[in-house]
Motif scaffolding. Sequence first.
Motif: not given
Length: 147
Positions: A32-41, A73-80
């Motif tokens: 959701e955040q990536a789509a909203k902000e136009g950033k890669p995950i 500034k450039n990424l959405v971070l996802l820790e798994l």
Amino acid sequence: MRNLLKFVCAAVLAVSLNAGEGWLTDEAKAKEQAAKEGKPILMDFTGSDWCPPCKQLKAKVFDSQEFKDYAAKNLVLLELDYPRTKKQDKATKDQNAKLGKEYKIEGYPTVIALDKSGKELGREVGFSGETPAAYIKKIEGWVAKAK
């Protein structure tokens, strides 16, 4: 007294906002955040409490100010995370198990970059000790494929 209370509240808020250092743990929120902000995950599949290369990647790259500034500034971070001793709630365990199968994770750490729509741009298994600058350059190379 009122000013002291305001200061304490502001300090607590600042600490709580920095606690996760920008890393999400919920895939749906990251998408959701990536789509909203136009950033890669940038997904980090990690064994945070048992995997030596995972710990090194976090300490040497992800915890560096250089990486934090770039990522903000450039990424959405996802820790798994796939811990052995740390407790995780069932929903997180189930999500991470599903994503581990979906992305065919065979070793840790595995870092995968996705474009804002979820298409894989690049991946790396392991950590060979790069500097934050070199790791950022690698990520930028993956992300450039999306442009």
